[in-house]
Design an enzyme around this catalytic site. Structure first.
Site, short mmCIF file in Angstrom:
data_model
loop_
_atom_site.label_atom_id
_atom_site.label_comp_id
_atom_site.label_asym_id
_atom_site.label_seq_id
_atom_site.Cartn_x
_atom_site.Cartn_y
_atom_site.Cartn_z
CG ASP A 124 19.03 7.81 -10.27
OD1 ASP A 124 18.56 6.67 -10.23
OD2 ASP A 124 18.93 8.62 -9.32
CG ASP A 184 15.07 2.06 -6.61
OD1 ASP A 184 15.05 1.29 -5.64
OD2 ASP A 184 14.44 3.13 -6.63
N1 GLY Z 1 14.45 5.20 -8.36
C1 GLY Z 1 13.66 6.06 -7.58
C2 GLY Z 1 12.24 5.68 -7.49
O1 GLY Z 1 11.83 4.62 -7.94
O2 GLY Z 1 11.50 6.47 -6.93
#
Ligand code: GLY
Length: 403
Positions: A124, A184
């Site tokens: 992230d 993601d």
């Molecule tokens: N990247 C985590 C979510 O979309 O919840």
């Protein structure tokens, strides 16, 4: 939630013939109302920081994330995966209004994340740093942001597994997963493409390109929906498992994941000119827009296969990400007019029925997102990334409409 205005039919026909926009006659949230909400949000952050500055494990509360189950306001530390979105919201407000106050606030909240350039505990770092520092650099040309972003890119590629051809997303659940990669993760690649452009070192670009190719190969099913988590064998690079973490089932289509894929492949096409990525983005867009479970207002349920549809929560964050992605995709695709029309429709829905009433929701702009339904966490609440991609989509729409 905002009310749709009831307008007499005669008056409505006058309005519709005199207005070009799709939102004529609807109570669409205005930029002034958004600004007022964000003033309230800031006041609430300051209040929380004064009253209870630390989390249970002693970290400083820095940015607003959501509303907790007990109705309290959630302010999270810089290490939270969503911490870049609030500075990003402030940068977008600066871009939308040109007002120096937003810039001053954006600079302040961006600086709070400086140490995160070294946080390689998950993938992230791309979200955290490119939404904050990336926008800061783009809008100010202040060169002091560059080394922070360069270090962030180095941190991100430290998670790359060459045998797999992917950046590892998460470290938890190690008893089951070796190298879990989530859809993601496509969103983090923009930082890497920027880093190669900035430094002249192709390593970041090459890793991002390979990651996108590996994802294209392994995350997608025959109908162009995507799996949430693909776990790889770190020695052989083979796919070990296909799972979900936030979706309804391993075989289902978790709504935000589909939107991340759409956005990720559209952005990756912009930064590579690789036509297969554009085709992938179009396939995802068509899968979503043709889906029988996509409601008429184009705001998806939290999972396209959620078992209780139509009595399931919508996920506004998935809609906001989709709108922003479609505004970009419409520039590259032969079906651009169609994608633009759909993005406009999503924005109309978000800005009317899903936007907060004045003073509602602690100052968040939109309500009705879902963080993780399987763990009953953040269900039908405002979440900072929905606001971020909504403002980004507004900006993209504004630029397109001005052409
Ligand atoms: N990247 C985590 C979510 O979309 O919840």
């Amino acid at each position: 939630m905002r009310k749709v205005l009831i307008i007499p039919v005669v008056l409505l026909s006058v309005i519709l013939t005199s207005c070009k926009g799709p939102s004529a006659g609807l109570d669409m949230i205005t930029l002034d109302e958004i600004a007022s909400q964000l003033e309230l949000l800031d006041a609430n952050i300051i209040k929380v920081q004064a009253e209870a500055p630390l989390t249970a494990n002693g970290q400083r509360k820095v940015v607003p994330r959501t509303i907790n189950k007990d109705g309290s306001f959630s302010v999270v530390p810089a290490g939270d995966w969503t911490s870049g979105f609030y500075p990003g919201v402030l940068w977008y407000m600066y871009e939308l209004t040109g007002e120096a106050e937003w810039k001053e606030r954006a600079v302040r909240y961006t600086a709070e994340l400086e140490d995160q350039q070294y946080n390689g505990s998950n993938h992230d770092v791309g979200f955290r740093m490119f939404c904050s520092y990336g926008n800061a650099l783009r809008l100010t040309d202040d060169e002091s942001y560059i080394p922070v972003l360069e270090q962030s890119a180095k941190t991100l590629i430290s998670r790359y597994y060459a045998y797999v051809g992917s950046i590892r997303s998460w470290n938890f659940n190690e008893e089951n997963w070796q190298c879990p990669v989530i859809i993601d993760n496509m969103m983090n690649l923009e930082l890497l493409f920027w880093a190669s452009e900035q430094t002249g070192d192709p390593v970041y670009h090459d890793i991002a390109f390979t990651h996108a190719n590996t994802t294209m190969e392994n995350h997608f099913r025959a109908d162009n929906s995507s799996v949430h988590v693909v776990d790889y064998d770190t020695i052989t690079g083979d796919v070990r498992m296909m799972n979900t973490h936030q979706g309804y089932a391993d075989e289902s289509s978790w709504a935000r994941g589909q939107s991340w894929g759409l956005y990720g492949f559209t952005m990756t096409y912009r930064l590579t000119d690789h036509i297969a990525f554009l085709k992938q983005a179009e396939k995802i867009a068509d899968y979503l827009l043709d889906h029988p479970n996509l409601p008429e207002d184009l705001v998806p349920y939290w999972d396209y296969n959620a078992p209780g549809i139509p009595d399931e929560p919508r996920d506004v964050s998935a809609a906001a990400i989709m709108a922003s992605a479609l505004y970009e995709l419409c520039k590259y695709s032969e079906k651009g007019a169609y994608y633009k029309e759909k993005a406009d429709k999503i924005m109309e829905s978000l800005g009317t029925t899903y936007a907060s009433e004045p003073e509602e929701n602690y100052g968040f702009i939109l309500g009705h997102s879902v963080g993780s339904k399987p763990s009953e966490s953040e269900v039908d609440v405002p979440i900072n990334y929905a606001d971020y991609y909504f403002l980004e989509a507004l900006l993209r729409k504004k630029k397109l409409d001005a052409q």
